[in-house]
Design a protein around this motif. Structure first.
Motif, short mmCIF file in Angstrom:
data_model
loop_
_atom_site.label_atom_id
_atom_site.label_comp_id
_atom_site.label_asym_id
_atom_site.label_seq_id
_atom_site.Cartn_x
_atom_site.Cartn_y
_atom_site.Cartn_z
N ILE A 33 0.84 -1.21 0.00
CA ILE A 33 0.00 0.00 0.00
C ILE A 33 0.87 1.25 0.00
O ILE A 33 0.60 2.23 -0.71
N LEU A 34 1.95 1.22 0.77
CA LEU A 34 2.86 2.37 0.83
C LEU A 34 3.57 2.58 -0.50
O LEU A 34 3.77 3.73 -0.95
N ARG A 35 3.97 1.49 -1.17
CA ARG A 35 4.63 1.62 -2.47
C ARG A 35 3.69 2.24 -3.49
O ARG A 35 4.07 3.07 -4.31
N GLU A 36 2.43 1.80 -3.47
CA GLU A 36 1.44 2.35 -4.39
C GLU A 36 1.24 3.84 -4.13
O GLU A 36 1.14 4.65 -5.06
N ALA A 37 1.19 4.22 -2.84
CA ALA A 37 1.00 5.64 -2.48
C ALA A 37 2.18 6.49 -2.93
O ALA A 37 2.02 7.62 -3.38
N LEU A 38 3.40 5.93 -2.83
CA LEU A 38 4.58 6.66 -3.30
C LEU A 38 4.54 6.84 -4.80
O LEU A 38 4.81 7.93 -5.33
N ALA A 39 4.16 5.78 -5.52
CA ALA A 39 4.11 5.86 -6.99
C ALA A 39 3.07 6.86 -7.47
O ALA A 39 3.25 7.51 -8.51
N LEU A 40 1.97 7.01 -6.74
CA LEU A 40 0.90 7.92 -7.14
C LEU A 40 1.08 9.32 -6.58
O LEU A 40 0.25 10.20 -6.84
N GLY A 41 2.12 9.55 -5.81
CA GLY A 41 2.37 10.88 -5.27
C GLY A 41 1.60 11.20 -4.01
O GLY A 41 1.59 12.35 -3.56
N LEU A 43 2.40 10.04 -1.10
CA LEU A 43 3.45 10.18 -0.11
C LEU A 43 4.72 10.65 -0.82
O LEU A 43 4.97 10.26 -1.96
N ASP A 44 5.50 11.49 -0.13
CA ASP A 44 6.81 11.82 -0.70
C ASP A 44 7.82 10.79 -0.20
O ASP A 44 7.51 9.93 0.63
N ALA A 45 9.04 10.87 -0.70
CA ALA A 45 10.05 9.86 -0.39
C ALA A 45 10.35 9.78 1.10
O ALA A 45 10.53 8.69 1.66
N GLU A 46 10.39 10.93 1.77
CA GLU A 46 10.71 10.93 3.20
C GLU A 46 9.60 10.29 4.01
O GLU A 46 9.87 9.47 4.91
N GLU A 47 8.33 10.63 3.70
CA GLU A 47 7.21 10.02 4.41
C GLU A 47 7.18 8.51 4.18
O GLU A 47 6.92 7.73 5.10
N HIS A 48 7.42 8.11 2.94
CA HIS A 48 7.42 6.68 2.62
C HIS A 48 8.49 5.94 3.41
O HIS A 48 8.25 4.86 3.97
#
Length: 222
Positions: A33-41, A43-48
């Protein structure tokens, strides 16, 4: 029947689901779920990065769910997500693999099947764990490393996910973080402590797990 003579025993309250111990599959689900959120913007890299660290520190389902409470679930479309049949079943009873080097050296490399957990201990010694040609029978592999006046080196392919954390006391503890773009790629977590020593985990340049799905299916007999 006289209920006063035969009082009913109180029913013990069910244990809340939030207190159930989390499995590796549970952590992988949250990480997806976190990877999908990072890919879709979302989450930013630091939050991820912060949330991924929290995922692999979590011990119970109650600690996992808040990490993604503000994110939509990962879509379960055909061909997306991790494919459970690519790996063997989770088996928490599988004993840990132990590597010890005391005034000596220990090396594991080449074509070998890495277990779910490896405990590495180096005292005035050196340990090398090379996973670049290893077979991963499970998705998540945890390496617990302790080095005292010694060194432990972990090398991984460039296209897997690598995380970890630890401390160095008058020494060095370094994990070169990786985030694979393949959802079914292996995950390696390196945790530990070094005292007047060095623990290092990083990718080996030019080494990749090629045709990941095909290799896993062949190994598992699918």
């Amino acid at each position: 029947m006289d209920l006063e003579k035969h009082p009913q025993k109180p029913v013990a309250p069910a244990e809340p689901a939030s207190g159930i111990r989390a499995s590796d599959a549970d952590r992988d689900r949250i990480a997806d779920i976190l990877r999908e959120a990072l890919a879709l913007g979302r989450l930013d890299a630091e939050e991820h990065s912060e949330r991924i660290d929290a995922v692999y520190r979590a011990k119970t389902l109650g600690e996992l769910e808040p990490i993604v409470k503000d994110l939509p679930p990962t879509p379960t479309t055909p061909g997306s997500g991790a494919s459970p049949h690519l790996y063997g079943p989770d088996d928490d009873s599988e004993p840990a693999d132990n590597m010890v080097a005391i005034f000596s050296s220990s090396t594991r490399k080449g074509r070998w099947r890495v277990g779910r957990r490896t405990n590495a201990f180096a005292l005035f010694g050196n340990i090398e764990i090379d996973l670049t040609e290893a077979i991963f029978g499970q998705r998540t592999t945890v390496i617990n490393a302790t080095a005292i006046f010694g060194s432990i080196e972990v090398r991984v392919p460039e296209n897997i996910t690598l995380h970890g954390g630890g401390t160095g006391i008058f020494g060095n503890f370094e994990v070169r973080r990786l985030e694979s773009t393949q959802r079914d790629a292996p995950i390696v977590i390196v945790n530990g402590h070094s005292v007047f020593a060095s623990i290092e985990a990083k990718p080996k340049r030019g080494k990749f797990i090629a045709d990941l799905n095909r290799r896993l299916r062949k190994h598992l007999g699918h």
